[in-house]
Write a protein that holds these residues in place. Structure first.
Motif, PDB file in Angstrom:
ATOM      1  N   UNK A 289       0.838  -1.199   0.000  1.00 19.55           N
ATOM      2  CA  UNK A 289       0.000   0.000   0.000  1.00 19.55           C
ATOM      3  C   UNK A 289       0.869   1.243   0.000  1.00 19.55           C
ATOM      4  N   UNK A 290       0.551   2.205  -0.870  1.00 19.67           N
ATOM      5  CA  UNK A 290       1.192   3.514  -0.790  1.00 19.67           C
ATOM      6  C   UNK A 290       0.105   4.533  -0.476  1.00 19.67           C
ATOM      7  N   UNK A 291       0.363   5.394   0.502  1.00 20.21           N
ATOM      8  CA  UNK A 291      -0.648   6.369   0.916  1.00 20.21           C
ATOM      9  C   UNK A 291      -0.187   7.786   0.579  1.00 20.21           C
ATOM     10  N   UNK A 292      -1.085   8.553  -0.019  1.00 19.87           N
ATOM     11  CA  UNK A 292      -0.842   9.970  -0.290  1.00 19.87           C
ATOM     12  C   UNK A 292      -1.756  10.807   0.591  1.00 19.87           C
ATOM     13  N   UNK A 293      -1.254  11.976   0.986  1.00 16.20           N
ATOM     14  CA  UNK A 293      -2.122  12.916   1.692  1.00 16.20           C
ATOM     15  C   UNK A 293      -1.748  14.309   1.243  1.00 16.20           C
ATOM     16  N   UNK A 294      -2.751  15.083   0.821  1.00 18.92           N
ATOM     17  CA  UNK A 294      -2.521  16.455   0.355  1.00 18.92           C
ATOM     18  C   UNK A 294      -1.365  16.555  -0.634  1.00 18.92           C
ATOM     19  N   UNK A 295      -1.293  15.609  -1.543  1.00 13.78           N
ATOM     20  CA  UNK A 295      -0.272  15.674  -2.583  1.00 13.78           C
ATOM     21  C   UNK A 295       1.108  15.245  -2.152  1.00 13.78           C
ATOM     22  N   UNK A 296       1.236  14.753  -0.909  1.00 16.53           N
ATOM     23  CA  UNK A 296       2.552  14.286  -0.459  1.00 16.53           C
ATOM     24  C   UNK A 296       2.499  12.805  -0.158  1.00 16.53           C
ATOM     25  N   UNK A 297       3.663  12.160  -0.278  1.00 18.77           N
ATOM     26  CA  UNK A 297       3.763  10.757   0.069  1.00 18.77           C
ATOM     27  C   UNK A 297       3.773  10.625   1.590  1.00 18.77           C
ATOM     28  N   UNK A 298       2.895   9.751   2.126  1.00 16.78           N
ATOM     29  CA  UNK A 298       2.921   9.511   3.567  1.00 16.78           C
ATOM     30  C   UNK A 298       3.775   8.293   3.858  1.00 16.78           C
ATOM     31  N   UNK A 299       3.651   7.263   3.028  1.00 21.11           N
ATOM     32  CA  UNK A 299       4.491   6.094   3.248  1.00 21.11           C
ATOM     33  C   UNK A 299       4.081   4.918   2.398  1.00 21.11           C
ATOM     34  N   UNK A 300       4.942   3.897   2.372  1.00 25.57           N
ATOM     35  CA  UNK A 300       4.652   2.664   1.650  1.00 25.57           C
ATOM     36  C   UNK A 300       4.776   1.522   2.631  1.00 25.57           C
ATOM     37  N   UNK A 301       3.785   0.628   2.696  1.00 26.35           N
ATOM     38  CA  UNK A 301       3.803  -0.478   3.659  1.00 26.35           C
ATOM     39  C   UNK A 301       3.378  -1.768   2.985  1.00 26.35           C
ATOM     40  N   UNK A 302       3.749  -2.892   3.667  1.00 26.74           N
ATOM     41  CA  UNK A 302       3.206  -4.190   3.266  1.00 26.74           C
ATOM     42  C   UNK A 302       1.780  -4.269   3.797  1.00 26.74           C
TER      43      UNK A 302
END
Ligand SMILES: Nc1ncnc2c1ncn2[C@@H]1O[C@H](COP(=O)(O)OP(=O)(O)OP(=O)(O)O)[C@@H](O)[C@H]1O
Ligand SMILES: [Mg+2]
Lengths: 326, 514
Positions: free
Chosen positions: B217-230
């Protein structure tokens, strides 16, 4: 599938109209009259074929009448004054008109301008250029012209299928095949559905736009040559307003003015209907030839109203959800 | 570099991508890595920048900064066609196909089977049929696509992208208009493709689906990368916190049963109402302060019922009453005149006007109701618009922005605001939470309840049974275009709705949302 019902209606109007004419003037139903009708409207059938592609793709080409006019003047001068062999003159003018169309297509795509505006500019440009070349009518006396004019296939019943009529029929058939059977044709419909979507689906929208306007101008060039055969002269004022007759033929033939639907065969029937009205008026003898325009106008109204009706019908949600998975 | 294990495994690498639209910074230095053979969920709230990232990768938008590599090679597609040639196939959020072309032409546009420069119609149709059969669809592929439902159009778009057999497959909210069965088929196909080494990017607001199908999973918030997780090592709570940047307020408690038993006044009733070939005649009572849920599979007659109730479709039998008085509902105008509101499912075609601003879209229905002679003053318009922008948390909170430039989920909120602004007595909502993120989703459910407490009558269609159970006082279940069961009060639960849908009581696996 592609706009069959409107085409069918056009066909019915043509047949019914022809039957009415034939009832009043039995002579109309002869190969002689029909042959003449094809000859007289050959140039119209050729440009209208190109216009069909343009309108289905969601555009319009107002420059075709001027391109025809320019072509007649160019061909006349090239053969009579500049001493070019006719064939060379034809190749040159066709290359020139194709380039002209391609340029208009490129401008429309690159600057994202409405085709109406760009081709309107093209219309003034081409007409102006033909005045620059010559303001008076230039007669063409080259022997090819009389040879071609005299050539005709004899039809049973005394009619003549002339060379220009044959060229027109070949172009109509070729255009219909190009539109219905090839990838290019499918992309023309795709552009008319939505340019943005077609582009997202991977259609090279820019290249298609250039090709479509190039085709239209090229066919206008051929129509110009045919027109010069027909009149044996080049004149800068010839074919004024032909773009409007052409658009009328396309719409009467069942092509949606907003694009996405239509057919070359329909357009051909539209041309024949206009020719038929003209023939009727000639037979009558008492009517002014302007009645052709009035009748065309009435028919246009009827067809546009009809298409709106069909479109509204197709948008009805009942039909839309008929195939829902359950 | 070919030898380094990392670059060999990563199929698509995005580094430091930025993209602004005027003053809006839609993406800021976003990184994203897709490995061969994985299914990678791209998540974030409405307006987080998911669709923009996809369009930058596929060259629909030109990026301001950053690089994209495929199989280690840098690419810079300048059009969707170039992206296709580079091996990226995409189904965009605003499902884009051509309604005027046949289904078969849509599937094979620009890649039709050819012989001697001629499209082989028969062969193309045969292949189209076979392709759709994989998705469980058996339809006439030579009919124009526009004749079919949104769901079928969506499946067609997915089938087209899958068949392009690219190296990277991007699906932006592909499941939004699919029913459970179709979702399962799609997931089966996605797993097969992943096994063949294709990398898949999957955008969705359905967290259950994300957990079911994705590896990472990759999460974006307000146009920024929050993180990538399994996916396996990320809890739901943690995921929601990554997406929202805060905890989700608990909203899914059982419905307050306080007023449940008091007899409520009937707002509108329909007796023997129906239309041949559309929906079988039904009886339906809608009361003030009550939510009636419509459940059933796609095509079971839910939307059809809603359209009849609103007046968007003419009935051919039955009697409608509003506040006890017989009325004729022949057109949407009649519906509006009697104080009905209707939020349709197809927001693109039936709903928003993309060129108008948020404010203009919100006041549209209200203005229509008042008539053209009594225009809303600019101040009133501003007041109404800013109230709903705040209430529904429409982002960016700028009432003067054209709606077409908003993200998909925010467009949906604008549509909802339009009908709320007319203060209707009956509101019909067709899939109100579709395409809306978890945060806003909870908000909308809370809003539905509040409206109801204010005396509004609501008729809500939803495919998400958990959701229906949460807010409905009564649930009408449809099957094969007929109302087959009505559940009320304690009897409402996911199990009994499913049983009614499945008829023979066969258990159907169900998916809800987080
Ligand atoms: N063409 C455009 N012009 C101007 N702004 C845009 C444009 N497209 C998107 N935006 C803005 O960029 C931001 C990101 O939008 P985007 O569509 O990527 O969101 P999203 O994550 O896909 O949301 P959703 O879940 O609602 O689909 C939003 O603020 C949106 O308003
Ligand atoms: Mg999006």
């Amino acid at each position: 599938m592609k706009g069959l019902p409107p085409v069918l209606i056009t066909a019915i109007v043509l047949v019914a109209g022809f039957a009415l004419c034939a009832m009043q003037f039995p002579n109309i139903a002869s190969t002689r009259v029909v042959g003449n009708l094809l000859t007289d409207n050959a140039f119209l059938g050729i440009v209208a074929t190109g216009m069909t592609f343009v309108i289905i793709s969601g555009g319009i080409d107002l420059s075709v009448g001027s391109v025809i006019g320019f072509t007649t003047v160019f061909v006349a001068l090239a053969i009579e004054r500049w001493g070019m062999p006719p064939l060379v003159a034809f190749v040159a003018i066709l290359a020139l008109s194709a380039a002209f169309g391609a340029a208009m297509g490129a401008v429309i795509h690159v600057f994202d301008l409405p085709p109406f505006i760009v081709t309107l500019a093209g219309m003034f440009l081409a007409r102006g250029a033909s005045f620059l070349l010559s303001t008076e009518s230039v007669p063409i006396t080259a022997p090819v012209y009389s040879t071609v004019s005299d050539f005709a296939l004899r039809l049973p019943g005394g009619g003549r299928l002339t060379a220009v009529a044959i060229i027109m029929l070949a172009i109509v058939i070729g255009g219909a095949l190009l539109l219905q059977l090839t990838r290019f044709g499918a992309n023309v419909y795709a552009l008319g559905g939505s340019r943005a979507t077609a582009s997202l689906m991977g259609v090279a929208v820019g290249r298609m736009t250039v090709k479509i306007y190039m085709l239209s101008s090229l066919l206008a060039g051929i129509a110009g040559i045919v027109f010069s055969f027909y009149t044996s002269a080049g004149y800068s004022l010839s074919a004024v307003g032909v773009e409007l007759d052409t658009i009328a033929a396309v719409v009467i033939g069942g092509t949606l003015l907003t694009g996405g639907q239509g057919s070359v065969i329909g357009t051909f029937l539209g041309v024949l209907i206009q020719g038929m009205i003209q023939t009727y008026i000639n037979f009558d003898g008492t009517l002014s030839s302007w009645w052709t325009k009035i009748a065309t106008g009435v028919l246009l109204f009827a067809f546009i109203a009809l298409q709106q009706g069909l479109v509204a019908l197709a948008r009805r949600p009942v039909a839309k959800r008929a195939g829902a998975v359950s | 570099m070919e030898n380094s294990p990392d670059s060999a495994a990563s199929l698509l690498e995005v580094r430091g991508i930025s993209k602004s639209f005027g003053a809006v910074r839609a993406l800021q230095e976003v990184d994203f890595t897709l490995r061969a053979g994985e299914i990678h969920a791209l998540l974030g709230e409405n307006g987080a920048g998911k669709s923009t990232l996809i369009k930058v990768i596929t060259g629909v938008f030109q990026r301001d900064a950053g690089i994209v590599r495929i199989g280690g090679e840098e690419v810079a597609p300048r059009s969707a066609k170039a992206a296709l040639q580079a091996g990226i196939a995409t189904v965009y959020q605003e499902v884009n196909l051509l309604p005027n072309l046949s289904v078969a032409q849509n599937l094979f546009l620009d890649r039709q089977p050819m012989r001697f420069g001629v499209v082989r119609e028969g062969e193309m149709r045969r292949r189209a049929k076979a392709l759709l059969a994989d998705f469980g669809l058996d339809i006439d592929v030579s009919a124009p696509l526009g004749n079919y439902s949104v769901a079928i159009q969506h499946v067609t778009a997915i089938a087209r992208a899958v068949d392009l057999s690219a190296r990277v497959l991007i699906l932006d909210e592909p499941t939004a208009s699919l029913d459970r069965h179709e979702v399962e088929i799609l997931f089966g196909i996605m797993r097969q493709l992943a096994k063949r080494g294709i990398g898949i990017v999957f955008v969705s607001h359905f967290l259950d689906q994300v957990y079911e199908i994705s590896d990472r999973i990759t999460v974006l918030r307000n146009g920024r990368l929050v993180g990538e997780r399994e996916t396996a090592s990320l809890s739901r709570l943690e995921l929601i916190r990554m997406m929202l940047g805060r905890e989700l307020a608990e909203t899914t408690s059982a419905r307050a049963s306080a007023g449940a038993q008091t007899a409520r006044e009937v707002c509108a009733s329909f007796e023997g109402y129906g239309k041949a070939g559309y929906v079988a005649p039904f009886n339906l009572e809608l009361r003030h302060g009550e939510v009636v849920g419509l459940a059933g599979l796609l095509g079971s007659g839910r939307t059809e019922t809603a359209r009849l109730v609103f007046g968007a479709e003419r009935p051919d039998r039955g009697q409608a009453r509003v506040e006890g008085a017989p009325v004729r509902l022949q057109s949407p105008r009649d519906g509006v005149r009697h104080g009905f509101g209707y939020c349709p499912e197809e927001r693109k075609t039936d709903g928003i006007v993309a060129e108008l601003t948020v404010r203009e879209n919100i006041v549209l229905a209200l203005q229509a109701k008042r008539g053209l002679h009594r225009p809303l003053s600019r101040r009133e318009q501003d007041e109404i618009a800013s109230r709903y922008v705040k209430m529904l948390d429409i982002r960016p909170p700028d009432p003067d922005r054209p709606v077409g430039l908003l993200s998909g989920g925010n467009q949906q909120k604008v549509l909802l605001a339009r009908w709320l602004a007319t203060s209707p007595r009956l509101l019909v909502l067709d899939e109100p939470t579709r395409g809306i993120d978890v945060g806003a989703h909870a908000e909308i459910i809370r809003l539905i309840r509040e409206l109801c407490d204010d005396g509004l009558a609501l008729l809500v269609i939803s495919s998400e049974l958990d959701e229906i159970v949460t807010y409905s006082d009564r649930v009408v279940v449809l099957r094969d275009r007929a109302h087959v069961e009505e559940l009320a009060g304690e009897a409402i639960d996911v199990g009994s709705i499913l049983a009614a849908i499945a008829a023979d009581g066969a258990s159907v696996a169900h998916e809800g949302r987080a």
